[in-house]
Design a protein around this motif. Sequence first.
Motif, PDB file in Angstrom:
ATOM      1  N   ASN A  60     -14.155  -1.423 -11.074  1.00 49.87           N
ATOM      2  CA  ASN A  60     -13.335  -0.432 -10.383  1.00 49.87           C
ATOM      3  C   ASN A  60     -13.567  -0.536  -8.884  1.00 49.87           C
ATOM      4  OD1 ASN A  60     -13.290   2.547 -12.553  1.00 49.87           O
ATOM      5  ND2 ASN A  60     -12.662   0.456 -12.958  1.00 49.87           N
ATOM      6  N   ALA A  61     -12.622  -0.028  -8.114  1.00 52.73           N
ATOM      7  CA  ALA A  61     -12.788   0.063  -6.669  1.00 52.73           C
ATOM      8  C   ALA A  61     -11.871   1.152  -6.148  1.00 52.73           C
ATOM      9  CB  ALA A  61     -12.471  -1.264  -5.984  1.00 52.73           C
ATOM     10  N   LEU A  63     -12.529   2.760   4.149  1.00 54.17           N
ATOM     11  CA  LEU A  63     -13.798   2.612   3.440  1.00 54.17           C
ATOM     12  C   LEU A  63     -13.501   2.141   2.024  1.00 54.17           C
ATOM     13  CD1 LEU A  63     -15.336   6.060   4.447  1.00 54.17           C
ATOM     14  CD2 LEU A  63     -15.715   3.885   5.602  1.00 54.17           C
ATOM     15  N   MET A  64     -14.324   1.237   1.495  1.00 54.94           N
ATOM     16  CA  MET A  64     -14.106   0.748   0.135  1.00 54.94           C
ATOM     17  C   MET A  64     -15.365   0.933  -0.691  1.00 54.94           C
ATOM     18  SD  MET A  64     -12.685  -2.929  -1.187  1.00 54.94           S
ATOM     19  CE  MET A  64     -12.573  -3.328  -2.938  1.00 54.94           C
ATOM     20  N   PRO A 102      -7.787  -5.684  -0.144  1.00 52.83           N
ATOM     21  CA  PRO A 102      -9.137  -5.666  -0.738  1.00 52.83           C
ATOM     22  C   PRO A 102      -9.169  -5.377  -2.227  1.00 52.83           C
ATOM     23  CG  PRO A 102      -8.807  -3.794   0.756  1.00 52.83           C
ATOM     24  CD  PRO A 102      -7.673  -4.740   0.983  1.00 52.83           C
ATOM     25  N   LEU A 103      -8.177  -4.658  -2.765  1.00 52.42           N
ATOM     26  CA  LEU A 103      -8.170  -4.356  -4.191  1.00 52.42           C
ATOM     27  C   LEU A 103      -7.719  -5.542  -5.035  1.00 52.42           C
ATOM     28  CD1 LEU A 103      -6.723  -0.721  -4.249  1.00 52.42           C
ATOM     29  CD2 LEU A 103      -9.101  -1.424  -4.555  1.00 52.42           C
ATOM     30  N   ALA A 104      -7.074  -6.525  -4.429  1.00 50.98           N
ATOM     31  CA  ALA A 104      -6.551  -7.661  -5.195  1.00 50.98           C
ATOM     32  C   ALA A 104      -7.663  -8.479  -5.841  1.00 50.98           C
ATOM     33  CB  ALA A 104      -5.698  -8.554  -4.293  1.00 50.98           C
ATOM     34  N   ARG A 146      -5.307   8.879   2.802  1.00 53.22           N
ATOM     35  CA  ARG A 146      -4.910   8.120   1.607  1.00 53.22           C
ATOM     36  C   ARG A 146      -6.144   7.724   0.813  1.00 53.22           C
ATOM     37  NH1 ARG A 146      -1.474   3.151   3.100  1.00 53.22           N
ATOM     38  NH2 ARG A 146       0.037   4.814   3.504  1.00 53.22           N
ATOM     39  N   VAL A 147      -6.001   7.788  -0.508  1.00 53.13           N
ATOM     40  CA  VAL A 147      -7.007   7.260  -1.429  1.00 53.13           C
ATOM     41  C   VAL A 147      -6.265   6.399  -2.434  1.00 53.13           C
ATOM     42  CG1 VAL A 147      -8.823   7.792  -3.096  1.00 53.13           C
ATOM     43  CG2 VAL A 147      -8.426   9.342  -1.162  1.00 53.13           C
ATOM     44  N   VAL A 148      -6.630   5.146  -2.531  1.00 55.58           N
ATOM     45  CA  VAL A 148      -5.986   4.218  -3.458  1.00 55.58           C
ATOM     46  C   VAL A 148      -7.075   3.520  -4.257  1.00 55.58           C
ATOM     47  CG1 VAL A 148      -4.434   2.253  -3.725  1.00 55.58           C
ATOM     48  CG2 VAL A 148      -4.122   3.826  -1.809  1.00 55.58           C
TER      49      VAL A 148
END
Length: 440
Positions: free
Chosen positions: A294-295, A306-307, A285-287, A159-161
């Motif tokens: 960007n992230a 991984l971020m 983590p994206l919140a 997955r990539v988000v």
Amino acid sequence: MANSSFGTNRPIGVAVLGLGNVGSEVVRILLEHADELHARVGAPVVLRGVAVRRTGVERGIAADLLTTDAAALVVRDDVDIVVEVIGGIEPPRALILSALNAGKSVVTANKALLADYTGELAEAAERNRADLYFEASVAGAIPVIRPLMQSLAGDRVNRVVGIVNGTTNFILSAMEETDADYQVALSQAQQLGYAEADPTADVEGYDAAAKAAILASLAFHTRVTAADVYREGITGVSAEDFETAAAFDCTVKLLAMCERLVDPASGNERISVRVYPALIPRKHPLAAVSGAFNAVVVEAEAAGRLMFYGQGAGGAPTASAVLGDLVMAARNKVYEGRGPGESAYAQLPIAPIGDTLVRYHMNLQVDDRPGVLAGVANEFAKRDVSISAVRQEGTGKRARLVVVTHRAPESALADTVQALNEQGFDVIVRSVLRLEGTEE
């Protein structure tokens, strides 16, 4: 200067196509940091020319470096690497193909072109044993392309988000922080230079979809184009959506999502690539990614989660990624090597959006009277959609009902929304957002 025991003194010639924010910064670094680049590459890196729309305008660089004949510049004998920062499809596509066919390596930041023509360009690069680098095409200065192509080449990415569009993230952050509606937040973004006068490519999700196509192609070794990406923009997101999101300890982000889907019965694999605004829990983590940042979160079997986080746009950040690619391409020229080419061996089929399992967060206006809630619940039950939570606010004919579902096929959820809109028991579907970042 470079140690004479390494590399060569033969200069590596560079042509730059475009002198906008990114191109100007690339040229500045090439000229001002020539000694450092020489040391890093193992040979002098020399700017041979810059293609512009018109000459005779003061641009802060020597006039003899400027040309309006980009086609002649990219095939010159003294040019080894072409940097394309014009943007758009044509003429960049023709110029890059011409450069690759002449054996020149190419560095580009052009996500729109790559989202539709990576295969054609990669084949030209392979045929002519040239490099094609494009780190700057996704998320500006954030290194995410190279990790997918090289660092994780031996792993299996599932997955990539990511939040890959700074304009929409700025708008959504402003809406949350100031309780502004979409139009007010958009106007603010335009005044501050974060949004174009015509923001369509950003706010309708086209920019993010192009980047999602590139990420999915790399992550799953499959050619994915922008047309394969399911896309929704943020124009329908309201202040009310943020209000109800807060009640569930969530926020709203425009997400680019690339997932590997495995059929548990057959083991057959497909991929889902989609862009839409969605609720995510505040613990995700994206919140916490706010403003124009960007992230990207990558989930792989061995490496885990991984971020990658940072500035996703702007002249200097994007130029940083371009120069990183330029140094790699120049080193390959010096030491007669090549970077990794396209990996599209898997060619996994693209799953239609209707087959994707998602959760819905639905904001309904209902008439608070006996039988209405039962009627709503019945429409979900008819399609085997399980309800996770229900929250009612207010009474009377304008009561608000928020329904959150468990995971279900997108097609079943969409059919439920349509049925609710068509029923005659005083239900109005005010908004629908998906809920991501949960395990339910």
